[in-house]
Design a protein around this motif. Structure first.
Motif, PDB file in Angstrom:
ATOM      1  N   ASP A  31      12.186  14.147  -8.234  1.00  0.00           N
ATOM      2  CA  ASP A  31      12.353  15.202  -9.240  1.00  0.00           C
ATOM      3  C   ASP A  31      13.565  16.081  -8.934  1.00  0.00           C
ATOM      4  O   ASP A  31      14.329  16.434  -9.828  1.00  0.00           O
ATOM      5  CB  ASP A  31      11.095  16.076  -9.327  1.00  0.00           C
ATOM      6  CG  ASP A  31       9.916  15.359  -9.960  1.00  0.00           C
ATOM      7  OD1 ASP A  31      10.123  14.285 -10.563  1.00  0.00           O
ATOM      8  OD2 ASP A  31       8.784  15.868  -9.838  1.00  0.00           O
ATOM      9  N   THR A  32      13.735  16.423  -7.666  1.00  0.00           N
ATOM     10  CA  THR A  32      14.886  17.224  -7.253  1.00  0.00           C
ATOM     11  C   THR A  32      16.183  16.475  -7.533  1.00  0.00           C
ATOM     12  O   THR A  32      17.148  17.054  -8.049  1.00  0.00           O
ATOM     13  CB  THR A  32      14.783  17.586  -5.752  1.00  0.00           C
ATOM     14  OG1 THR A  32      13.585  18.329  -5.543  1.00  0.00           O
ATOM     15  CG2 THR A  32      15.976  18.407  -5.297  1.00  0.00           C
ATOM     16  N   ALA A  33      16.195  15.191  -7.212  1.00  0.00           N
ATOM     17  CA  ALA A  33      17.389  14.372  -7.462  1.00  0.00           C
ATOM     18  C   ALA A  33      17.663  14.258  -8.963  1.00  0.00           C
ATOM     19  O   ALA A  33      18.826  14.299  -9.387  1.00  0.00           O
ATOM     20  CB  ALA A  33      17.220  12.987  -6.838  1.00  0.00           C
ATOM     21  N   ALA A  34      16.614  14.155  -9.763  1.00  0.00           N
ATOM     22  CA  ALA A  34      16.782  14.064 -11.220  1.00  0.00           C
ATOM     23  C   ALA A  34      17.348  15.370 -11.780  1.00  0.00           C
ATOM     24  O   ALA A  34      18.221  15.351 -12.663  1.00  0.00           O
ATOM     25  CB  ALA A  34      15.447  13.736 -11.883  1.00  0.00           C
ATOM     26  N   ARG A  35      16.853  16.501 -11.278  1.00  0.00           N
ATOM     27  CA  ARG A  35      17.381  17.793 -11.741  1.00  0.00           C
ATOM     28  C   ARG A  35      18.854  17.947 -11.362  1.00  0.00           C
ATOM     29  O   ARG A  35      19.670  18.415 -12.162  1.00  0.00           O
ATOM     30  CB  ARG A  35      16.545  18.944 -11.176  1.00  0.00           C
ATOM     31  CG  ARG A  35      15.224  19.149 -11.898  1.00  0.00           C
ATOM     32  CD  ARG A  35      14.544  20.449 -11.499  1.00  0.00           C
ATOM     33  NE  ARG A  35      14.220  20.510 -10.087  1.00  0.00           N
ATOM     34  CZ  ARG A  35      13.120  20.015  -9.528  1.00  0.00           C
ATOM     35  NH1 ARG A  35      12.239  19.399 -10.278  1.00  0.00           N
ATOM     36  NH2 ARG A  35      12.899  20.125  -8.233  1.00  0.00           N
ATOM     37  N   ALA A  36      19.207  17.548 -10.147  1.00  0.00           N
ATOM     38  CA  ALA A  36      20.602  17.625  -9.701  1.00  0.00           C
ATOM     39  C   ALA A  36      21.482  16.720 -10.552  1.00  0.00           C
ATOM     40  O   ALA A  36      22.593  17.113 -10.945  1.00  0.00           O
ATOM     41  CB  ALA A  36      20.713  17.247  -8.222  1.00  0.00           C
ATOM     42  N   ASN A  91      33.007  13.181 -11.848  1.00  0.00           N
ATOM     43  CA  ASN A  91      32.577  11.793 -12.054  1.00  0.00           C
ATOM     44  C   ASN A  91      32.153  11.157 -10.729  1.00  0.00           C
ATOM     45  O   ASN A  91      31.149  10.433 -10.680  1.00  0.00           O
ATOM     46  CB  ASN A  91      33.680  10.963 -12.705  1.00  0.00           C
ATOM     47  CG  ASN A  91      33.817  11.264 -14.186  1.00  0.00           C
ATOM     48  OD1 ASN A  91      32.860  11.647 -14.846  1.00  0.00           O
ATOM     49  ND2 ASN A  91      35.007  11.088 -14.706  1.00  0.00           N
ATOM     50  N   VAL A  92      32.898  11.422  -9.666  1.00  0.00           N
ATOM     51  CA  VAL A  92      32.544  10.892  -8.340  1.00  0.00           C
ATOM     52  C   VAL A  92      31.205  11.474  -7.891  1.00  0.00           C
ATOM     53  O   VAL A  92      30.311  10.750  -7.440  1.00  0.00           O
ATOM     54  CB  VAL A  92      33.659  11.195  -7.311  1.00  0.00           C
ATOM     55  CG1 VAL A  92      33.195  10.927  -5.896  1.00  0.00           C
ATOM     56  CG2 VAL A  92      34.908  10.389  -7.627  1.00  0.00           C
ATOM     57  N   ASN A  93      31.056  12.793  -8.028  1.00  0.00           N
ATOM     58  CA  ASN A  93      29.797  13.447  -7.629  1.00  0.00           C
ATOM     59  C   ASN A  93      28.629  12.975  -8.485  1.00  0.00           C
ATOM     60  O   ASN A  93      27.510  12.825  -7.989  1.00  0.00           O
ATOM     61  CB  ASN A  93      29.931  14.963  -7.707  1.00  0.00           C
ATOM     62  CG  ASN A  93      30.816  15.515  -6.614  1.00  0.00           C
ATOM     63  OD1 ASN A  93      31.013  14.877  -5.585  1.00  0.00           O
ATOM     64  ND2 ASN A  93      31.364  16.691  -6.832  1.00  0.00           N
ATOM     65  N   LEU A  94      28.896  12.745  -9.767  1.00  0.00           N
ATOM     66  CA  LEU A  94      27.850  12.270 -10.666  1.00  0.00           C
ATOM     67  C   LEU A  94      27.382  10.876 -10.243  1.00  0.00           C
ATOM     68  O   LEU A  94      26.175  10.602 -10.219  1.00  0.00           O
ATOM     69  CB  LEU A  94      28.368  12.251 -12.102  1.00  0.00           C
ATOM     70  CG  LEU A  94      27.371  11.943 -13.192  1.00  0.00           C
ATOM     71  CD1 LEU A  94      26.277  13.005 -13.250  1.00  0.00           C
ATOM     72  CD2 LEU A  94      28.080  11.866 -14.534  1.00  0.00           C
ATOM     73  N   GLU A  95      28.310  10.019  -9.879  1.00  0.00           N
ATOM     74  CA  GLU A  95      27.934   8.674  -9.435  1.00  0.00           C
ATOM     75  C   GLU A  95      27.140   8.735  -8.127  1.00  0.00           C
ATOM     76  O   GLU A  95      26.140   8.024  -7.969  1.00  0.00           O
ATOM     77  CB  GLU A  95      29.171   7.793  -9.278  1.00  0.00           C
ATOM     78  CG  GLU A  95      28.856   6.354  -8.957  1.00  0.00           C
ATOM     79  CD  GLU A  95      27.961   5.658  -9.976  1.00  0.00           C
ATOM     80  OE1 GLU A  95      27.219   4.747  -9.566  1.00  0.00           O
ATOM     81  OE2 GLU A  95      27.966   6.025 -11.169  1.00  0.00           O
ATOM     82  N   LYS A  96      27.569   9.592  -7.207  1.00  0.00           N
ATOM     83  CA  LYS A  96      26.820   9.753  -5.954  1.00  0.00           C
ATOM     84  C   LYS A  96      25.409  10.265  -6.238  1.00  0.00           C
ATOM     85  O   LYS A  96      24.434   9.806  -5.639  1.00  0.00           O
ATOM     86  CB  LYS A  96      27.534  10.725  -5.016  1.00  0.00           C
ATOM     87  CG  LYS A  96      28.764  10.166  -4.367  1.00  0.00           C
ATOM     88  CD  LYS A  96      29.421  11.213  -3.474  1.00  0.00           C
ATOM     89  CE  LYS A  96      30.702  10.710  -2.860  1.00  0.00           C
ATOM     90  NZ  LYS A  96      31.365  11.744  -2.044  1.00  0.00           N
TER      91      LYS A  96
END
Length: 149
Positions: A19-24, A91-96
């Motif tokens: 859930d935390t990862a999904a919110r981020a 974009n890089v952070n979004l992919e990570k």
């Protein structure tokens, strides 16, 4: 029952992490969309300013006005370049973040699978125990009948 407690705890923790990862991931996606809109606005503004420059040049303009337009367009180009760099970083952070979320989901799915296997195994044990009890009961009833005759 005690063997389920640690697994339940692991599942709860995995859910929290997913859930935390999904919110981020959602937050980063919104930031990216916002940055993309800003970039589009800057590009549109630059195009409008170039159109204005061309129209003003056709009607005649002073050298200082032309220089001011060019300087402002250069400033817009710099801002566009900075926004492109920021968008690339997002974009890089979004992919990570997407990869991290997927990893958390895989963990959660693995724990869920373990819990399902454990529940299935417990059902089989309970069914065998019940079958054994029924068989023993049937054997006792048959033995009583046989002893009466």
């Amino acid at each position: 029952m005690s063997s389920r407690l640690p697994l339940d705890t692991l599942i709860d923790l995995a859910k929290e992490h997913a859930d935390t990862a999904a919110r981020a991931l959602g937050r980063l996606n919104q930031e990216r969309q916002h940055a993309e809109k800003q970039l589009d606005l800057l590009r549109d503004y630059r195009n409008d300013y170039l159109t204005r420059l061309q129209q003003t040049m056709l009607s005649g303009m002073t050298a200082s006005d032309c220089h001011n337009y060019q300087r402002f367009i250069t400033t817009l180009d710099d801002a566009i370049g900075q926004q492109v760099t920021a968008l690339d970083a997002l974009n890089v952070n979004l992919e990570k973040s997407r990869l991290h979320w997927q990893q958390q989901q895989r963990k959660l799915n693995a724990f869920d699978t373990l819990a399902q296997r454990e529940a299935h195994a417990a059902r089989i044990v309970a069914e065998r125990r019940e079958q054994r009890a029924n068989d023993e009961h049937s054997a006792r009833v048959a033995a009583r009948r046989h002893s009466f005759y």
